[in-house]
Design a protein around this motif. Structure first.
Motif, mmCIF file in Angstrom:
data_model
loop_
_atom_site.group_PDB
_atom_site.id
_atom_site.type_symbol
_atom_site.label_atom_id
_atom_site.label_comp_id
_atom_site.label_asym_id
_atom_site.label_seq_id
_atom_site.Cartn_x
_atom_site.Cartn_y
_atom_site.Cartn_z
ATOM 1 N N PRO A 5 0.794 -1.239 0.000
ATOM 2 C CA PRO A 5 0.000 0.000 0.000
ATOM 3 C C PRO A 5 0.820 1.279 0.000
ATOM 4 O O PRO A 5 0.280 2.359 -0.255
ATOM 5 C CB PRO A 5 -0.812 -0.099 1.318
ATOM 6 C CG PRO A 5 -0.584 -1.466 1.855
ATOM 7 C CD PRO A 5 0.705 -1.926 1.294
ATOM 8 N N GLY A 18 0.648 1.295 -10.520
ATOM 9 C CA GLY A 18 -0.458 0.341 -10.414
ATOM 10 C C GLY A 18 -0.274 -0.887 -11.274
ATOM 11 O O GLY A 18 -1.142 -1.774 -11.283
ATOM 12 N N GLN A 64 -6.413 -2.328 -6.601
ATOM 13 C CA GLN A 64 -5.407 -1.271 -6.652
ATOM 14 C C GLN A 64 -5.072 -0.924 -8.101
ATOM 15 O O GLN A 64 -4.951 0.251 -8.459
ATOM 16 C CB GLN A 64 -4.148 -1.712 -5.907
ATOM 17 C CG GLN A 64 -3.157 -0.586 -5.648
ATOM 18 C CD GLN A 64 -1.892 -1.086 -4.962
ATOM 19 O OE1 GLN A 64 -1.175 -1.935 -5.484
ATOM 20 N NE2 GLN A 64 -1.619 -0.564 -3.770
ATOM 21 N N ALA A 78 -6.606 4.802 -4.419
ATOM 22 C CA ALA A 78 -6.268 3.419 -4.786
ATOM 23 C C ALA A 78 -6.214 2.490 -3.577
ATOM 24 O O ALA A 78 -6.773 1.385 -3.597
ATOM 25 C CB ALA A 78 -4.935 3.388 -5.530
ATOM 26 N N ASP A 79 -5.561 2.907 -2.507
ATOM 27 C CA ASP A 79 -5.435 2.040 -1.336
ATOM 28 C C ASP A 79 -6.739 1.902 -0.562
ATOM 29 O O ASP A 79 -7.022 0.846 0.012
ATOM 30 C CB ASP A 79 -4.339 2.577 -0.398
ATOM 31 C CG ASP A 79 -2.952 2.134 -0.815
ATOM 32 O OD1 ASP A 79 -2.853 1.253 -1.688
ATOM 33 O OD2 ASP A 79 -1.967 2.675 -0.282
ATOM 34 N N ALA A 81 -8.739 -0.570 -2.552
ATOM 35 C CA ALA A 81 -8.128 -1.899 -2.491
ATOM 36 C C ALA A 81 -8.314 -2.547 -1.113
ATOM 37 O O ALA A 81 -8.644 -3.740 -1.018
ATOM 38 C CB ALA A 81 -6.649 -1.810 -2.824
#
Length: 529
Positions: free
Chosen positions: A166, A195, A237, A249-250, A253
């Protein structure tokens, strides 16, 4: 005005790089071989860094000391400011008993401690990394793992190894935002490239965590869960970084991975393994909600703080100034911005955590006086990690200001056609020293692009590889080792933790180097956006 010289030792870049590496070599030898306490090792390494700056590089004593003071200041704010307030929130939940309720809530997801550890260290840790970063997930998940019944050293090792995939998108993509600013490359392209690297790492991390906890047998018994967790995290992600939002993104995810794992556990249960102790206590729905409230408040505060006009209001009181008496230019005569100190006392993640902590006081029902006592006790608890972090950042700033870091980077950039193979090593080195992928990107991002243009490598790939390699240096950074050790009462034994995490850091680094190299060739060149 101090102008950096990259080859001060007999005009040789190689010999100068060897001298520049001395502070790092001393630091890691004292930690990993001598087993010295991190705060002592970091102070000794700081003296070595200052000696190299003054005796090998032509840096006068006063600027060298000023750069050390700037690094120490940055070590406290924003980095320690984040960790202190994160641990304070945790300490309040322990005092009120809400942390025990949280633990029992996690245990109801699965009775297997290995699965609980993956959800806490990997999924919940990734969410904390997404929101705050800078050591927060290590500080909080380490003590949560300890409460599950794992040993202090195992808890620290698992939390550190989990805090990898992450990191590149941590603190709402701060490392990538920084990378875009120093390289003039589009954030969207850097996010997309990253990514297409770190998600592959994410697939394996949950499996490794179980391996650390329960060996090969445990890996086999939990493989459906760990693969589900790792694959869904990596896919989410990748999709978010490429098609939705780089800063989110994190968050996407971590929530997708946790949800997918919980759904799997409704229809599948691992065999054997480490069963958690069954609790006879039954918590009401209200108690469970209050146990989660501090973390829900943290998420809410960070989300609100990112709203455009709110962020503008909070940022209006930010103070930026050049560190008094410190003026530095690079070898080309251009003034460096590393002498600037940014005191963003309202937008800092640490300040937002403090606000969340204050809001949590009535939410969890702790007396204000008791909350104040826990706040002061948190400083006492972290006294040696505080010394360590401030010393390590002082080392980093002395190396940056004197030119030691630039010497190392320039020497490695001279590798020619195989630069793509060692490109992640630069990021790994930068994060290992500073404890921050953001700092590593600010150190080496522009150098990566310059070297890539010289050797014919895609600059976006080189820059992204710096951040992706950097995530693997975080687990061996003395800063994060000190945070993990301090959280579980192991201050002084950072060397023991270092020896346990170093092999995993190197194994993952080799894999990342191979991936970056293949992406620079037609073999995997199609992965580069």
């Amino acid at each position: 005005m101090y102008e950096q010289v990259l080859d001060p030792l007999l005009g040789s870049l190689g010999l100068s790089a060897l001298a520049a590496a001395l502070p790092l070599l001393v630091l890691f030898v004292l930690l990993g071989i001598v087993r010295m306490a991190a705060w002592k090792a970091s102070l000794i390494a700081l003296v070595v860094a200052l000696a190299v700056a003054v005796l090998v590089y032509p840096m006068p004593v006063v600027p060298a000391l000023l750069s050390a003071s700037l690094g120490a200041a940055f070590g406290f704010f924003p980095i320690l400011w984040i960790v202190i307030n994160a641990i304070w929130v945790y300490n309040m939940t322990v005092t009120t008993g809400h942390f025990d309720v949280l633990q029992r809530s996690f245990s109801r997801v699965s009775g297997d401690r290995r699965i609980q550890a993956v959800i806490i260290a990997f999924c919940f840790g990734a969410l904390l990394e997404a929101l705050a970063g800078f050591g927060t997930p290590v500080a909080i998940t380490t003590v949560m793992l300890l409460a599950l019944g794992f040993s202090p050293i195992t808890s620290a090792v698992v939390a550190l190894v989990a805090n990898t995939a992450p990191v590149a998108f941590g603190a709402l993509a701060s490392p990538l935002v920084t990378l875009a600013s120093v390289t003039d490359l589009p954030l969207e392209e850097l996010g997309a490239m990253t990514g297409r690297q770190t998600p592959l790492l994410a697939v394996f991390v949950p499996i490794v965590l179980v391996g650390i906890l329960d060996g090969r047998k445990g890996v086999r018994q939990t493989l459906p869960a760990t693969l589900t967790c790792g694959i869904t995290f990596g896919l989410a992600q990748f999709v978010s970084a490429n098609y939705i939002s780089v800063p989110l993104a994190d968050i996407v995810a971590s929530l997708v991975a946790a949800g997918a794992t919980v759904l799997l556990l409704k229809v599948w249960t691992p065999r054997g393994g480490l069963e958690a102790e069954a609790s006879t206590e039954v918590d009401s729905r209200g108690e469970v909600v209050r146990a989660y409230l501090p973390y829900l408040i943290i998420i809410a505060v960070f989300v609100v703080a990112q709203i455009g006009f709110v962020n503008d209001v909070l940022d209006a009181v930010t103070v930026k100034f050049d560190w008094p008496g410190l003026h530095i230019t690079d070898a080309g005569g251009d003034e460096l911005s590393l002498t600037e100190f940014k005191f963003n006392w309202l937008t800092s993640a640490g300040s937002l955590l403090l606000i969340a902590g204050l809001l949590s006081i009535p939410a969890i029902g702790i007396a204000p006086g008791r909350a104040g006592e826990r706040y002061l006790a948190t400083y006492a608890q972290l006294k040696w990690p505080i010394v360590t972090v401030m010393s390590v950042l002082a080392i980093a700033y002395v190396m940056n200001a004197s030119g030691q870091t630039a010497t190392l980077g320039t020497w490695m950039a001279g590798a020619g056609g195989v630069f793509a193979l060692i490109s992640p090593v630069l990021g790994w080195l930068g994060t290992a020293v500073t404890g921050s992928d953001t700092s590593s990107n600010s150190l080496f991002g522009a150098l990566q692009v310059s070297a890539a243009n010289q050797v014919g490598m895609d600059p976006t790939l080189a820059a992204a590889s710096n951040g992706s390699g950097g995530v693997l240096g975080k687990m061996i950074s003395p800063q994060n080792l000190a945070i993990a050790a301090g959280a579980v009462g192991m201050s002084g034994r950072e060397g023991d933790i270092f020896r346990r995490v170093l092999p995993w850091s190197l194994i993952f680094l080799v894999l990342m180097c191979a991936l970056a190299y293949l992406q620079s060739l037609p073999v995997l060149g199609w992965m580069v956006p």
